[in-house]
Design an enzyme around this catalytic site. Structure first.
Site, short mmCIF file in Angstrom:
data_model
loop_
_atom_site.label_atom_id
_atom_site.label_comp_id
_atom_site.label_asym_id
_atom_site.label_seq_id
_atom_site.Cartn_x
_atom_site.Cartn_y
_atom_site.Cartn_z
N ASP A 60 -9.62 -6.57 -6.27
CA ASP A 60 -9.98 -5.17 -6.09
C ASP A 60 -11.09 -4.75 -7.06
O ASP A 60 -11.70 -3.70 -6.89
CB ASP A 60 -8.75 -4.28 -6.35
CG ASP A 60 -8.29 -3.54 -5.11
OD1 ASP A 60 -9.10 -3.41 -4.17
OD2 ASP A 60 -7.13 -3.10 -5.09
N GLN A 98 -1.49 -1.97 -4.18
CA GLN A 98 -1.89 -0.87 -3.31
C GLN A 98 -1.78 0.46 -4.06
O GLN A 98 -0.76 0.76 -4.67
CB GLN A 98 -1.01 -0.87 -2.05
CG GLN A 98 -1.39 0.15 -1.01
CD GLN A 98 -2.80 -0.06 -0.46
OE1 GLN A 98 -3.28 -1.18 -0.35
NE2 GLN A 98 -3.47 1.02 -0.12
N LYS A 156 -4.48 -5.35 6.17
CA LYS A 156 -5.01 -6.42 5.30
C LYS A 156 -4.39 -7.75 5.71
O LYS A 156 -5.07 -8.76 5.81
CB LYS A 156 -4.68 -6.13 3.83
CG LYS A 156 -5.56 -5.07 3.22
CD LYS A 156 -5.03 -4.64 1.87
CE LYS A 156 -5.82 -3.44 1.36
NZ LYS A 156 -5.15 -2.72 0.28
N1 GUN Z 1 -5.73 2.47 -1.52
C1 GUN Z 1 -6.74 2.96 -0.77
N2 GUN Z 1 -7.85 2.22 -0.90
C2 GUN Z 1 -7.54 1.23 -1.72
C3 GUN Z 1 -8.28 0.11 -2.23
O1 GUN Z 1 -9.47 -0.09 -1.94
N3 GUN Z 1 -7.58 -0.70 -3.07
C4 GUN Z 1 -6.28 -0.48 -3.41
N4 GUN Z 1 -5.70 -1.34 -4.24
N5 GUN Z 1 -5.59 0.54 -2.97
C5 GUN Z 1 -6.21 1.38 -2.12
#
Ligand code: GUN
Length: 367
Positions: free
Chosen positions: A194, A171, A127
């Site tokens: 998100d 996360q 990211k």
């Molecule tokens: N862990 C795996 N995929 C995601 C996601 O799309 N968002 C978040 N916050 N954590 C994740």
């Protein structure tokens, strides 16, 4: 998207693949996740390979249409998520530079990572790299596994109050001792890039309401359909899986686009009969090759969210990645299909960047 986060377990009952635990070194997957040492592989024989012809003719027969036999012979168009994601990132980079030049604002994304999961760490690193690529400032907090919920909440509160931060992402998964709901609820809805805050999900579900953000993976699925010119309005759609992260919001999004939506899950009886009625299929269950050719309506568009490792003795890594859908069979029956890797995976981060840019524009009223 992490198949481990598709929480509705189909496990052995519906899966056509036998599985075995294997030790593998950490590996970076297409979605940026580094799967941990013990990966649950499907066994060497790929059962979907063995029955391509049988399922194609089953699907043709099931449809009862004279064109079905022809459809069974066709080769589906491949929906190239990797190149669409690249295109989107280029568009985002151009918008960011326009905004910076016009008002001097650069979007900022804060990521909170708790614990030492290698997969999560890699996802966060990817990211950060993508943020750099398009010109988004990224802020990261990495807390130890044994941190308290209070400590996480303290950082979220700081980011909520920081005007340089336009998006906050926690996360997942969080360590087991933390209450995920409390933590996700603490993210300000205007920074919830998100789209997991219950207010944003609630608005997504309600007619006449607009969520501020839509969860990234399902948003990426819909974006692929749009960019490939797939009509959604009035079509029958099936979503396979009902996770909070993908299946549930994907079904809500399709419904907002005026599709008639069925959700198939681990307790659904005869899921293939329901799936076979759909013009559009989104599968997010995390079970390798579970969706066989005879689940697919001839000519349907298939979006495969699953990214699953299966044993492959021909690969130097000892395994390869496959989706939830038996790709070889789908190619013979569907009109268009996403590959794994290279389909939905690259779209998730592209949508996160897009949400972060949208947030900064909204906060600064920049059109
Ligand atoms: N862990 C795996 N995929 C995601 C996601 O799309 N968002 C978040 N916050 N954590 C994740």
């Amino acid at each position: 998207m992490a198949s481990t986060l598709f929480t509705d377990c189909w496990c052995s009952s519906s899966s056509s693949s036998a599985t075995a635990n294997r030790f593998v070194p950490f590996h970076k997957f297409e979605d940026g996740l580094l799967r941990s040492r013990h990966i649950r592989f499907a066994t060497t024989t790929n059962p979907c390979r063995l029955r391509i012809d049988a399922s194609a003719s089953a699907a043709a027969a099931a449809s009862g249409s004279p064109s079905a036999a022809v459809a069974a012979e066709t080769t589906a168009k491949i929906i190239d998520g990797k190149s669409i994601a690249k295109q989107i990132k280029d568009e985002i980079a151009a918008e960011i530079s326009r905004m910076k030049d016009a008002i001097g604002v650069v979007p900022g994304l804060a990521v909170v990572l708790v614990g030492d999961r290698k997969d999560s760490a890699t996802y966060v690193r990817n990211k950060k790299k993508s943020c750099e690529l398009v010109g988004i400032n990224s802020y990261e907090v990495h807390l130890p596994e044994d941190s308290t919920e209070q400590e996480v909440l303290k950082y979220i509160s700081g980011f909520n109050d920081d005007p340089a931060v336009h998006g906050i992402l926690v996360q997942l998964p969080l360590p087991a001792h933390m209450n995920e709901q409390n933590i996700l609820n603490a993210v300000h809805i205007e920074k919830d890039v998100d789209g997991f805050h219950p207010v944003n999900i609630g608005r997504l579900a309600m007619r006449g309401r607009e969520p501020l953000f839509v969860p990234c993976t399902p948003k990426g699925c819909i974006e692929l359909l749009h960019r490939y010119g797939v009509d959604i309005k009035g079509k029958r759609a099936v979503v396979i899986g009902r996770s909070n992260i993908v299946g549930m919001p994907a079904a809500l999004l399709l419904q907002r686009e005026d599709a008639t939506v069925s959700v198939v899950h681990s307790r659904t009886k005869n899921p293939e009969d329901i799936a076979r009625e759909a013009d559009i299929m989104i599968s997010a269950v995390g079970q390798p090759n579970m969706v066989r050719g005879n689940w697919i309506k001839p000519g349907a568009v298939v979006i495969d969210v699953g990214i699953n490792p299966v044993e492959d003795t021909n690969s130097p890594r000892g395994y390869r990645l496959v989706g939830d859908v038996c790709y070889e069979e789908a190619c013979k029956i569907a009109s268009a299909v996403t590959p794994v890797p290279g389909g939905v995976g690259p779209m998730t981060i592209a949508m996160l960047l897009s949400n972060t840019l949208a947030s900064a524009k909204r906060m600064h009223n920049f059109k």
